[in-house]
Design a protein around this motif. Structure first.
Motif, short mmCIF file in Angstrom:
data_model
loop_
_atom_site.label_atom_id
_atom_site.label_comp_id
_atom_site.label_asym_id
_atom_site.label_seq_id
_atom_site.Cartn_x
_atom_site.Cartn_y
_atom_site.Cartn_z
N LEU A 10 5.62 1.51 -21.62
CA LEU A 10 5.99 2.19 -20.37
C LEU A 10 4.73 2.29 -19.51
CD1 LEU A 10 8.20 5.31 -19.91
CD2 LEU A 10 5.90 5.29 -18.94
N ALA A 11 4.88 2.02 -18.23
CA ALA A 11 3.75 2.11 -17.30
C ALA A 11 4.18 2.83 -16.04
CB ALA A 11 3.22 0.72 -16.96
N LEU A 12 3.38 3.79 -15.64
CA LEU A 12 3.56 4.52 -14.39
C LEU A 12 2.36 4.19 -13.50
CD1 LEU A 12 5.10 6.84 -12.82
CD2 LEU A 12 3.49 8.41 -13.91
N VAL A 13 2.63 3.66 -12.32
CA VAL A 13 1.56 3.24 -11.42
C VAL A 13 1.79 3.88 -10.06
CG1 VAL A 13 0.48 1.29 -10.24
CG2 VAL A 13 1.22 1.05 -12.61
N PRO B 145 0.83 -1.21 0.00
CA PRO B 145 0.00 0.00 0.00
C PRO B 145 0.86 1.26 0.00
CG PRO B 145 -0.89 -1.62 1.53
CD PRO B 145 0.42 -2.16 1.06
N GLU B 146 0.41 2.26 -0.75
CA GLU B 146 1.07 3.57 -0.85
C GLU B 146 2.41 3.50 -1.57
OE1 GLU B 146 1.20 5.50 2.98
OE2 GLU B 146 -0.67 4.54 3.59
N ALA B 147 2.70 2.40 -2.24
CA ALA B 147 3.92 2.28 -3.03
C ALA B 147 3.59 2.50 -4.51
CB ALA B 147 4.57 0.92 -2.84
N GLY B 148 4.61 2.78 -5.31
CA GLY B 148 4.40 3.00 -6.74
C GLY B 148 5.61 2.58 -7.54
N CYS B 149 5.46 2.63 -8.87
CA CYS B 149 6.57 2.22 -9.73
C CYS B 149 6.44 2.84 -11.11
CB CYS B 149 6.65 0.70 -9.84
SG CYS B 149 5.26 -0.05 -10.72
N LEU B 150 7.56 2.88 -11.80
CA LEU B 150 7.65 3.24 -13.21
C LEU B 150 8.44 2.13 -13.88
CD1 LEU B 150 7.51 5.21 -15.66
CD2 LEU B 150 9.60 6.27 -14.76
N ILE B 151 7.86 1.48 -14.90
CA ILE B 151 8.57 0.40 -15.57
C ILE B 151 8.53 0.63 -17.07
CG2 ILE B 151 7.92 -1.20 -13.72
CD1 ILE B 151 6.05 -2.57 -15.71
#
Length: 275
Positions: free
Chosen positions: A207-210, A138-144
Motif C-alpha cells: 500500500l502506498a499513500l503519496v 502538481p498538488e495531486a495525490g493518490c492512495l494505491i
C-alpha cells in the motif's frame, strides 16, 4: 514436414481496454468520456456525489498466456475519485507467453485518486506481466494498494511454477516519486521461506499513500497493523507512506488491508469489496 499433420491450434485470446475520464463541471464531478472494448468494462455505480466510484471489470473471467487487458482513468483538475475492480482478478496456467495487464491513471492538479483493486490470485503455472502507472499533476495525490494471493489455501492449492512481473510507478509532474518493481519466479518460490522473499507466506500486499503530509499518517497506519497471522511494517518520508503485508492466506490479508484503508481514508470501502 508431414503434409498430413493437422494445422497448429490457434487458441483464442481475450483482449480488452476500458477508459473513463471525469471532470469538474458546474461544481460537480461528471463523466467526461467513457470508452470500452472487448473483455474490459467500466461502470460508475456512484457517479453522484463529491467522490464518485469507478469499477473496472474483466468479463473473460480470468487471464492466461497471450491475454491483454488495459484500464485507464483520467481525472481532471480538482477531481477526486475512487477506482476499484469488480472482483478478484485470476491468472491461470499459461501454455505460451504471458498475460499482460496495463493500468494507467492520470490525476489533474489538485485531484486525488484512491486506486483500490481487489486481490490478484495466481494459480499454478501462471504467467502475468503487469504495469501500473499513476501520473500526478502538481498538488495531486493518490492512495494505491495491490494484493496478491498464491493459490487458494481452502482448495489445497500449492503454487510451485510461476512467472510474475509487477511494476508500480508513481510520477508527479513527470518525475518519479515511487518506483516499486517485483519479479517472482520458480526460484523465488523455491526459496519462499528466506528472509528476502515471502518467509513462507502465500499472500502479500503493498500500500502506498503519496501526497502532501502523507508521512503524518504513519502513526494511524501502524496502530491497526495487528491482524492475527499478518506480518506488516510501515515507513514514511518526504510525502510518502508505504506499507508491506504478508499473510498465510488471502482472507487475513484482506481483513488487514481493509482495516488500514479504513484508518487512512476515514470512509467505507467500495461496496464491491464486501468485507
Amino acid at each position: 514436414m508431414n503434409a498430413c499433420a493437422p494445422p497448429p491450434v490457434r487458441l483464442e485470446r481475450s483482449q480488452g481496454d476500458a477508459h473513463v475520464a471525469l471532470a469538474l463541471a458546474r461544481g460537480a464531478v461528471r463523466l467526461a468520456d467513457l470508452a470500452q472494448r472487448g473483455s474490459a468494462k467500466a461502470f460508475l455505480p456512484r457517479i453522484a456525489g463529491p467522490v464518485p466510484e469507478v469499477v473496472f471489470l474483466n468479463t473473460s473471467g480470468g487471464l492466461t498466456g497471450g491475454d491483454r487487458l488495459d484500464y485507464r482513468l483520467t481525472l481532471g483538475e480538482g477531481c477526486r475519485a475512487v477506482a476499484t475492480t469488480q472482483t478478484a482478478e485470476r491468472a491461470y496456467a499459461a501454455g505460451e507467453g504471458a498475460a499482460r495487464v496495463g493500468v494507467v491513471h492520470e490525476v489533474g492538479r489538485g485531484g486525488w485518486l484512491d486506486w483500490l483493486p481487489q486481490e490478484t490470485i495466481l494459480y499454478e503455472g501462471a504467467a502475468l506481466d503487469r504495469r501500473t502507472e499513476v501520473d500526478l499533476a502538481p498538488e495531486a495525490g493518490c492512495l494505491i494498494v495491490e494484493s496478491v494471493v498464491l493459490g487458494r489455501a481452502a482448495m489445497g492449492e500449492t503454487v510451485r511454477r510461476l512467472a510474475f512481473r509487477d511494476r508500480r510507478s508513481i510520477r508527479r509532474a513527470g518525475r518519479p516519486v515511487l518506483v516499486d518493481p517485483l519479479c517472482f519466479d520458480d526460484a523465488a518460490l523455491a526459496a519462499g521461506r528466506g528472509p528476502a522473499v515471502l518467509g513462507g507466506a502465500r499472500a502479500f500486499a503493498t500500500l502506498a499513500l503519496v501526497g502532501q503530509g502523507a508521512e503524518d499518517a504513519l502513526g494511524a497506519a501502524r496502530a491497526v497493523l495487528d491482524e492475527p497471522g499478518v506480518e506488516a511494517a510501515a515507513s514514511a518520508f518526504d510525502g510518502k507512506l508505504v506499507l508491506r503485508m504478508l499473510a498465510p492466506d488471502g482472507w487475513p490479508l484482506r481483513r488487514q488491508v481493509a482495516r488500514v484503508l479504513a484508518a487512512l481514508r476515514g470512509r467505507d470501502l467500495p461496496r464491491v469489496w464486501q468485507v
